[in-house]
Design a protein around this motif. Structure first.
Motif, PDB file in Angstrom:
ATOM      1  N   ILE A  73       0.519  -1.449  -0.424  1.00  0.00           N
ATOM      2  CA  ILE A  73      -0.092  -0.208  -0.021  1.00  0.00           C
ATOM      3  C   ILE A  73       0.363   1.083   0.042  1.00  0.00           C
ATOM      4  N   GLU A 112       0.978   4.552  -2.577  1.00  0.00           N
ATOM      5  CA  GLU A 112       1.452   5.920  -2.666  1.00  0.00           C
ATOM      6  C   GLU A 112       2.416   6.885  -3.052  1.00  0.00           C
ATOM      7  N   TYR A 168     -10.847  -0.620   1.324  1.00  0.00           N
ATOM      8  CA  TYR A 168     -11.232   0.289  -0.014  1.00  0.00           C
ATOM      9  C   TYR A 168     -12.751   0.985   0.361  1.00  0.00           C
ATOM     10  N   ASN A 169     -11.994   1.957   0.882  1.00  0.00           N
ATOM     11  CA  ASN A 169     -11.943   3.024   1.456  1.00  0.00           C
ATOM     12  C   ASN A 169     -11.691   4.604   1.126  1.00  0.00           C
ATOM     13  N   SER A 170     -10.375   4.322   0.369  1.00  0.00           N
ATOM     14  CA  SER A 170     -10.385   5.058   0.082  1.00  0.00           C
ATOM     15  C   SER A 170     -10.790   5.658  -1.302  1.00  0.00           C
ATOM     16  N   GLU A 171     -10.726   7.163  -1.575  1.00  0.00           N
ATOM     17  CA  GLU A 171     -11.253   7.800  -3.409  1.00  0.00           C
ATOM     18  C   GLU A 171     -11.108   7.192  -4.171  1.00  0.00           C
ATOM     19  N   ALA A 172      -9.438   6.727  -4.011  1.00  0.00           N
ATOM     20  CA  ALA A 172      -8.924   6.544  -5.661  1.00  0.00           C
ATOM     21  C   ALA A 172      -9.640   4.751  -6.296  1.00  0.00           C
ATOM     22  N   GLU A 173      -9.341   4.019  -4.938  1.00  0.00           N
ATOM     23  CA  GLU A 173      -9.773   2.689  -4.780  1.00  0.00           C
ATOM     24  C   GLU A 173     -11.332   2.783  -5.525  1.00  0.00           C
ATOM     25  N   LYS A 174     -12.249   3.827  -4.954  1.00  0.00           N
ATOM     26  CA  LYS A 174     -13.577   3.427  -5.081  1.00  0.00           C
ATOM     27  C   LYS A 174     -13.816   3.759  -6.949  1.00  0.00           C
TER      28      LYS A 174
END
Length: 596
Positions: free
Chosen positions: A206, A210, A393-399
Motif C-alpha cells: 500500500i 502511494e 476499499y475506503n479511499s477515493e482512488a480505489e472507489k
C-alpha cells in the motif's frame, strides 16, 4: 563279405565337420576318420550313413536330406543366420545430430521447458515412452542423460528466465518496492500506459503504491480471506473446527475406521461411491468451509462409525458432536456460503473480475447484516466479517476504479448499490474520462499522420465509424455466450434485472459524443449476468466507440492476484500427489522457470 563290410562300416564313428564350415547342413553330415585325419573326399549322412562325394559345395547333401529325410528339410537352411546385433544398412545411413547443432540445442531446450512447465521430474527423460516419442519425432536426435538436464540444460533455462526479472536484495519496505516498480515500468517502456497495481493488503505494498503514485487495487480474494479468517478465529467457531478436524484426521490415519466408514456410507447413506472427509488447510479459509460442509453431508455415517463396537475410539481425543454443535456447524456453513461463492467466481480467469468487486462487496455487506432470529454465534460471525470488510476499499482512488469498472460493465451499469448522488458522480467521471481519452488518442493519431513517411488514413471519422459499426454488427455471427455462472446468478441475480428499453440513435459529434454515448448506454437493455462484458463491448464498439475503448482499459484489470499465486499452489499440490524426486532448490527453479 559285403555284409561284414557293411557291419564294419556302421560301427565306424562319424566325426563332425570342421567348425569353420558354417552351413546348417553340416549338422546332419560328417566324415570318417582315416589314419587320424578326416577323410574329406566323402561326406557321410549321420542318419542313414550314406556316403556322398564331397566336391566343394553342399548341393548334393541338401538334395539327399530333401529326398530321404524330409522331416529334417523343414528346419534346415543353407543361409547363414543374420546377426541381429549388427545395425541394418538403412539404419547406418541415418546420421546422428551433433549435440552442439542448432536443432539439437532447440530440442534439448524444448525438453527442459516441458519439464519446467509441467513440473515433471528429471527422470522423465529415462522413460521408455518419452524416448520412443522423441525417436519418432526426430530419429537423429540423441536424448541427453538425466544428469545433463539437471546440471546444464535446466540451470541455463533458469538463468535465462531469471534474467528477465529483477532481484530484490533490499528490505521490502514501501520505498524500496516503489523504486523497484518504477524501474520495471521504465524498463518495459510502460510509462505512457495506464499501469494499475494489484496486490494483497500488505502495508508495504500500500505504501509502495502511494509513493510510486500507482493506481492501486487490493486483491479481493485476499480481502475475503482476511475477513473469513477473522470469523474462523472466534473461540466458538475455532472449537467447532477443532472437533471436526480431529474426527477427519482420525478417519484419514486409521485404516480400520476408514473401511468401516465407507461401509456405513453405503448402508446408511446409500452412496455407491463413498466420499472422504476433508481436512482444512491453514492458508485457505475456504477449505475450512468445505471441511464442515462435507462433515454435515456425511455426519450420519460418521456418527454410526464412531459408535461402532468394532472401533476402540479414545473419547478423550475424538469427541462426537452434539446436536447443538451440529446445528451451529450448519448455521456457520450457511453464513459463510456467500463468502465462499464470491471467492470461487472471483478467482476465475476467463472473464473480467474487477467490475465484480463493487457489487459483490455491497452484497456481502448486506448479507452480513443482522437478521431477526440470529443466534449469538452467527451474530458474532457476521459482525467479524462485516467489521473487517468495512475497513477495506475506503479511499477515493480505489472507489473510482471499482465504481468506474462496474459502470463500464453492461451487467452492472445501473449501479444499484450506490446512492443516486454517487451514481451521477460516477457517470460524470466516465463521461469526462471517455472524452479525455478520445482527445488524447486523436492527438496521437494526428502526430502519427504528420510524421515523415506517413500518408495518413483515408476517410472521415464518420465513415470509419460507420464501417466499424457495420463490421461489428453485421459481419459473421455474434460471439457465443459463455456458460452461465450459477454462483454469480444466485449471488447477484435479484439485484440486476433486465429492462426492455430500446437504444437510441448514437450521436457522432466530437465533444458531446461521450455524454450522448453514456446516455444511450444507460438506456440500453441490461445484460444477463451470464454474458461476458468484453464480448458485449466487442459487438457494440461501433455504437459506443469512446466507451468501448475506455471499457477495455478498465476491464482488463484483474480483480485478484489469484492467477499469480495459483502457480505456487499448483506446485505444492503437484509435488504432494506426484511425489517428485527433485530437491527443494530444484523445485524452486522448476517453478521459477515456468514462463506465463
Amino acid at each position: 563279405m559285403a555284409e561284414a563290410e557293411g557291419d564294419d562300416r556302421d560301427r565306424r564313428v562319424i566325426k563332425n565337420a570342421p567348425k569353420a564350415w558354417k552351413a546348417d547342413i553340416w549338422a546332419h553330415f560328417g566324415f570318417y576318420e582315416v589314419n587320424g585325419k578326416l577323410d574329406k573326399s566323402y561326406a557321410v549322412c549321420k542318419i542313414c550313413h550314406t556316403k556322398i562325394k564331397h566336391v566343394g559345395n553342399t548341393t548334393n547333401f541338401t538334395n539327399n536330406v530333401d529326398r530321404w529325410h524330409p522331416e529334417l528339410a523343414l528346419t534346415t537352411t543353407t543361409t547363414q543366420k543374420v546377426d541381429t546385433s549388427q545395425p541394418r544398412i538403412d539404419e547406418s545411413l541415418v546420421s546422428t545430430l551433433p549435440h552442439n547443432s542448432e536443432r539439437a540445442k532447440r530440442i534439448t531446450r524444448s525438453v527442459a521447458c516441458f519439464i519446467a512447465k509441467d513440473l515433471r521430474p528429471y527422470s522423465v527423460v529415462e522413460n521408455a515412452g518419452f524416448r520412443h516419442m522423441l525417436k519418432t519425432i526426430e530419429p537423429r536426435y540423441k536424448l541427453p542423460t538425466r544428469a545433463t538436464f539437471s546440471d546444464s540444460a535446466f540451470p541455463a533455462l533458469y538463468k535465462e528466465t531469471k534474467a528477465k526479472t529483477r532481484a530484490v536484495y533490499e528490505s521490502h519496505t514501501g520505498a524500496h518496492m516503489a523504486r523497484l516498480l518504477l524501474d520495471v515500468v521504465e524498463e518495459w517502456q510502460l510509462t505512457d500506459k495506464s499501469v494499475v497495481l494489484v496486490t494483497d493488503n500488505a502495508a508495504n505494498m500500500i505504501s509502495a503504491a502511494e509513493i510510486g503514485k500507482f493506481p492501486h487495487e487490493k486483491c479481493f480474494a485476499h480481502t475475503l480471506n482476511l475477513a473469513a479468517q477473522r470469523a474462523l478465529k472466534l473461540p466458538a467457531v475455532s472449537r467447532l473446527l477443532g472437533r471436526v478436524r480431529r474426527i477427519s484426521a482420525y478417519f484419514h490415519r486409521s485404516t480400520k475406521a476408514k473401511h468401516l466408514f465407507e461401509e456405513n456410507q453405503r448402508v446408511v447413506l446409500k452412496l455407491t461411491s463413498p466420499l472422504k472427509l476433508i481436512t482444512d488447510v491453514a492458508t485457505r479459509w475456504n477449505s475450512a468451509h468445505d471441511m464442515m460442509e462435507r462433515f454435515l453431508q456425511l455426519q450420519a455415517a460418521v456418527h454410526a462409525t464412531l459408535l461402532s463396537p468394532a472401533l476402540n475410539v479414545d473419547e478423550s481425543d475424538i469427541v462426537p458432536l452434539s446436536r447443538a454443535d451440529l446445528a451451529n456447524v450448519e448455521e456457520v456453513v450457511k453464513t459463510l456460503k456467500p463468502v465462499k461463492d464470491a471467492t470461487v467466481f472471483m478467482s476465475e480467469e476467463s472473464s473480467p473480475t474487477v467490475s465484480l468487486i463493487a457489487p459483490v462487496y455491497a452484497q456481502l455487506l448486506q448479507s452480513m447484516s443482522d437478521t431477526i432470529g440470529d443466534q449469538p454465534l452467527i451474530h458474532d460471525v457476521k459482525n467479524a466479517i462485516k467489521t473487517d470488510l468495512l475497513k477495506r476499499y475506503n479511499s477515493e482512488a480505489e472507489k473510482k476504479i471499482l465504481h468506474t469498472s462496474s459502470a463500464l460493465d453492461p451487467r452492472f451499469k445501473g449501479l444499484p448499490f450506490l446512492t443516486e448522488e454517487e451514481r451521477l458522480d460516477v457517470s460524470a467521471g466516465v463521461i469526462s474520462e471517455a472524452a479525455s481519452l478520445e482527445e488524447y488518442e486523436r492527438k496521437q493519431r494526428t502526430e502519427a499522420d504528420e510524421a515523415p513517411g506517413r500518408t495518413g488514413s483515408s476517410g472521415t471519422k464518420e465513415e470509419l465509424l460507420s464501417v466499424d459499426d457495420n463490421v461489428s454488427d453485421s459481419v459473421g455471427p455474434s460471439a457465443p455466450k459463455r456458460r452461465a455462472s450459477s454462483l454469480l446468478l444466485s449471488f447477484l441475480g435479484p439485484a440486476f434485472i433486465n429492462d426492455t428499453s430500446e437504444p437510441a440513435v448514437q450521436s457522432k459529434t466530437t465533444d458531446a459524443s461521450a455524454e450522448e454515448e453514456m446516455d444511450l448506454y444507460c438506456r440500453s437493455p441490461a445484460v444477463p449476468l451470464s454474458e461476458d462484458p468484453l464480448d458485449w463491448w466487442h459487438r457494440h464498439k461501433g455504437t459506443f466507440p469512446l466507451h468501448s475503448r475506455l471499457a477495455k482499459r478498465y476491464l482488463c484489470i484483474p480483480g485478484t492476484s489469484v492467477s499469480a499465486e495459483s502457480l505456487l499452489h499448483c506446485r505444492r499440490c503437484y509435488h504432494c500427489k506426484k511425489k517428485l524426486s527433485q530437491t527443494g532448490p530444484c523445485r524452486s527453479a522448476c517453478v521459477f522457470a515456468q514462463e506465463p
